[in-house]
Each structure stands twice: as structure tokens, then as C-alpha cells.
Design an enzyme around this catalytic site. Structure first.
Site, PDB file in Angstrom:
ATOM      1  CD  GLU A 158      -1.033  -4.192   9.127  1.00 63.78           C
ATOM      2  OE1 GLU A 158      -0.531  -2.605   8.812  1.00 63.78           O
ATOM      3  OE2 GLU A 158      -2.100  -4.622   8.438  1.00 63.78           O
TER       4      GLU A 158
ATOM      5  CG  HIS B  46      -2.338  -0.979   1.287  1.00 70.04           C
ATOM      6  ND1 HIS B  46      -2.264  -2.313   2.331  1.00 70.04           N
ATOM      7  CD2 HIS B  46      -2.566  -2.102   0.336  1.00 70.04           C
ATOM      8  CE1 HIS B  46      -3.831  -2.528   2.049  1.00 70.04           C
ATOM      9  NE2 HIS B  46      -3.127  -2.881   0.616  1.00 70.04           N
TER      10      HIS B  46
ATOM     11  CG  HIS C 261       0.986  -4.183   5.197  1.00 75.96           C
ATOM     12  ND1 HIS C 261      -0.561  -3.866   4.299  1.00 75.96           N
ATOM     13  CD2 HIS C 261       1.325  -5.449   4.485  1.00 75.96           C
ATOM     14  CE1 HIS C 261       0.321  -4.803   3.024  1.00 75.96           C
ATOM     15  NE2 HIS C 261       0.366  -5.606   3.412  1.00 75.96           N
TER      16      HIS C 261
ATOM     17  CD  GLU D  59      -0.790  -0.113   4.770  1.00 76.88           C
ATOM     18  OE1 GLU D  59      -0.526  -0.663   4.922  1.00 76.88           O
ATOM     19  OE2 GLU D  59      -1.652   0.210   4.918  1.00 76.88           O
TER      20      GLU D  59
END
Length: 451
Positions: A289, A92, A199, A95
Site C-alpha cells: 500500500e 483496483h 495498491h 489506486e
């Protein structure tokens, strides 16, 4: 002509100075644009040709190369017995912490090879592929905002982490984006054993499955894979090697026990990359993440590196879990496309031997019964005692030797797993649900303190 030289010469000198300083003193903690990333990777491969190699796996919608840097003792080619590992960042575009961390990781590994014992053993035993940005178009269009969605999608406005084939969706006719096709083709060329994609927007390690079709994989709100015990261990390896992820509450609205989560239990995600890696490509992948804020201020980047560096290294070392080897026929020839199953783990797509008959099965320490099948050959069943391989930077080495049933019977290879997904009534049989204790993680924690 003189005007052109006067204009370009300062720019070239500035770039040369930045490159020299980066290679000598360390990469600057800031957000490098796509042109700078490309030039940096080129200079790294030129400066360290013995153990690095830069290549492109394709182009983005706007024509930017998806550059990969591979590091290892044999950077230009696969060698039997050396597992392939990959990190993918910036899927993404907005990110961005993972993109920065992977560039810093390259800097750390290149400077540590032959001087840092851990880095040297890692690169001598592993072929590491690093793709800093899967979505460079999205990055270039991002606004430097903590939670803004600008830049998340690719140039066509598609979420790349919803665009992969999904086994749970059944017949899938969706068109694939350039960036997704590049990843899929890449995985056909390189047989990765372990992977992670980076991410932002939370601080947690998420593992498969991300999706479900309502079958037996659904257990207490989670979509549980046959290798759930290994995935939990991999996620905990990262979270407990991270300075705070294992606490599970790094972000104000989060509560993840041990800093990990089953993907589906967190939220349902169809068309995701980590399920595609695992189901169809025999590559165990988790999603990392790494920051509450998707595009944090540059002054915070050194702190992110210090928090994640031990975890990035410890996770790579896990590629040496389990068993590796080759499958041979009675004449000593490698057998490609033999099914190598571990009893009690019924994978949606069976794990198969690749070129040179090579296979990798990431497993926790224990006793496992293997079943190896190939048309025209007797079924081979063997039980192996598997030690903890990462501490020695090598999985257990074991070759399987098959015997022909009838010498006159041709051995046609079986068909690979269909790209058509399961229908709801075709759910697979129950799977193992084993959660490893922290005993396996203690050596990793001690190791991280020494890195």
C-alpha cells in the site's frame, strides 16, 4: 483523404515526439491512459529488444490487453537457475500510484542496464515481469478523487482482490473474472518465486495470510503462514528501504509497527490474490500500500518515485533468498512434481518441482532439513546450511538426486494440490513464528543509499 491526413498527422507527430522524448530523457510524471501505456511498452520493447519483451496475458472485460513487459538477460524464455519475479499494479483501478511507479521502474531499468552495476546484476540474474495495470477498465472509469471508490472494480462491478480461489473457504464455485483468469493462467505458464502487488489508500507492507478458517494458523489475532519469518523479512525489506513506510504513521489514522502488517490482523480478506499466489502457486507475494490518497495530484508523483525507488529495487533482489536447484532421478533425468518440503514448514499445498525438475525455496540464512519425495523413489532427507543469497544475486544452488526403490515400479507423478479448500476441522499443524532482526536489513539500507 487530405482532410484525414491533416487531422491525423499532427496526432501522429505528437505521439512520435512524446515517445522519443520519453525514451531519451525519461518518462513524464503523469497519469498515462491505457492507449499511451500500450504504445510506450511497445516502443520500449522495440528499442531494447536484447533484454526486454512485451506480451499480453489476456484481456479485460472491455477488451483491453493486460500488457506485461519482461526484462532480463533472456527475456523471451525461462532459463534454469534464473528465478522469475513479478510486480502487478492497478488491481483496483482507482489506486493509481503503483501504476505510475511501475512505468517509472521500467524506464529506470531500461536506462540502467549495462550502465548501472546494480541494475545490470539484477537483470542478468533475474527475469522480471511488470504488469502496470491489471484493471485498465477500472482506471479509465476512475474519477481523480483522493478517496472515491469510482473505478475500484472491473467493468462487471467485481472487486478483483476478492475473486481468487481461497483455500480457507472450502468448496469454491464462484465464477472468475477475465482479469483474474488471466492472472491464474499466467502463473501456470511462469513459475514465479516472488511477487508484490501495488495498491493505495494506506502506506504499509501487508503479508499472508489474508484469510483464515479458524484453525491453528490463528495466533494472537494474526493468520500466520508456515513461512511467516520470510514474509516478515520481505515486508520489512520494503518498509525499511522506503523513506517513511517503516515509521508506520504516514497516514493520519494509521499505526503499523515497522510499517508492516499481517493481512488478516489488519482486516479479513477472502479471495485475495496474495494468498492465492502463496498457497497454490508457490509464489511468495506481499501487498504494498503506497499512498494515503488513492489518486493523488500529478505534482506529487516524483516524490512517490523517490520514496519507493530504493524499496522496489531492494525487494526484487530478495528473489535470491534461500535455495534453488533441480530434482533428478537415479538416471540423471529431471523429476517434475516431486515434493520438496522444509521440515517445520507444513505448507497447505506442498512445494513441488516444476519443468526440468526445478525448485525454489525462499528462506532466511540458517540450517534447514529438506525432505524430497516422489512415487517409486526413496525419500531423500538432507540438511543444508543456507547463506544470505541476495548480496550475491543468487540463492544457494543445490540439486537433489533420488534413487528408485524398485526399477520395475513405474513412477507415476502425484496429484497436484486440490483446488478445494480446507474445511475448518482440517486446519494445518502449528507453524514457525520467527521474526528476523534488523541485521538482515542493514545491508539493504546501505545498498539503497548507493542506488
Amino acid at each position: 483523404m487530405m482532410l484525414s491526413m491533416r487531422t491525423t498527422f499532427p496526432i501522429l507527430c505528437s505521439w512520435c515526439l512524446w515517445t522519443v522524448l520519453s525514451l531519451c530523457y525519461g518518462l513524464e510524471f503523469r497519469y498515462h491512459n491505457s492507449v499511451e501505456v500500450e504504445k510506450y511498452l511497445r516502443e520500449v520493447s522495440r528499442s531494447y529488444p536484447a533484454f526486454t519483451y512485451r506480451y499480453s496475458i489476456g484481456k479485460s472485460v472491455e477488451g483491453r490487453h493486460l500488457w506485461v513487459l519482461v526484462l532480463g538477460k533472456f527475456p523471451r524464455e525461462h532459463r534454469v537457475g534464473i528465478p522469475e519475479f513479478k510486480y502487478v499494479g492497478n488491481m483496483h483501478g482507482n489506486e493509481v500510484v503503483g501504476r505510475v511507479l511501475l512505468l517509472q521502474l521500467i524506464d529506470y531499468l531500461t536506462k540502467g542496464y549495462r550502465s548501472n552495476p546494480f541494475v545490470t546484476r539484477l537483470l542478468d540474474s533475474t527475469r522480471v515481469h511488470i504488469l502496470p495495470s491489471m484493471n485498465p477498465d477500472g482506471f479509465e472509469s476512475s474519477s481523480r478523487d483522493c478517496m472515491s471508490g469510482y473505478g475500484r472494480y472491473n467493468r462487471n462491478g467485481v472487486d478483483l482482490n476478492r475473486n481468487f480461489p481461497d483455500f480457507f473457504l472450502g468448496e469454491d464455485e464462484e465464477s472468475r473474472e477475465f482479469e483474474v483468469l488471466a492472472i491464474m493462467d499466467w502463473m501456470k505458464q511462469e513459475r514465479f518465486a516472488l511477487s508484490a502487488n501495488l495498491h493505495g489508500g494506506a502506506v504499509v507492507a501487508s503479508y499472508p495470510y489474508d484469510n483464515s478458517n479458524g484453525g491453528n494458523e490463528l495466533q494472537e489475532g494474526a493468520s500466520v503462514s508456515p513461512d511467516n519469518d520470510v514474509f516478515v523479512h520481505l515486508a520489512k525489506t520494503y518498509s525499511y528501504s522506503h523513506t517513511q513506510m517503516h515509521r508506520g504513521n504516514a497516514c493520519s489514522d494509521s499505526n503499523f509497527p515497522h510499517g508492516i502488517t499481517n493481512g488478516y490482523q489488519w482486516y479479513k480478506l477472502p479471495g485475495g490474490m496474495q494468498d492465492y499466489n502463496y498457497v497454490w502457486q508457490q509464489c511468495l507475494e506481499i501487498t504494498l500500500e503506497l499512498s494515503c490518497c488513492k489518486f493523488p495530484p500529478e505534482r506529487q508523483l516524483p516524490g512517490f518515485w523517490e520514496a519507493n525507488r530504493p524499496a522496489l529495487l531492494a525487494y526484487m533482489q530478495q528473489v535470491h533468498l534461500g535455495v534453488k536447484g533441480q530434482v533428478f532421478d537415479g538416471n540423471g533425468n529431471p523429476v517434475q512434481n516431486a515434493v520438496v518440503e522444509v521440515q517445520g514448514r507444513k505448507n497447505l499445498c506442498p512445494f513441488r518441482s516444476g519443468a526440468e525438475g526445478e525448485y525454489y525455496r525462499l528462506l532466511l540464512p540458517g540450517n534447514y532439513t529438506f525432505k524430497v519425495t516422489f512415487p517409486g523413489h526413496e525419500t531423500l532427507i538432507e540438511t543444508l546450511s543456507v547463506p544470505y543469497g541476495p548480496e550475491n544475486f543468487s540463492a544457494l544452488k543445490h540439486d537433489f538426486w533420488l534413487q528408485r526403490i524398485n526399477a520395475s515400479t513405474p513412477a507415476f507423478p502425484t496429484k497436484p494440490c486440490s483446488t478445494r479448500g480446507l474445511q475448518p476441522q482440517d486446519s494445518h499443524s502449528p507453524v514457525l513464528l520467527v521474526t528476523p532482526g534488523l541485521t538482515l536489513l542493514l545491508p539493504l539500507l546501505l545498498l539503497s543509499l548507493l542506488m
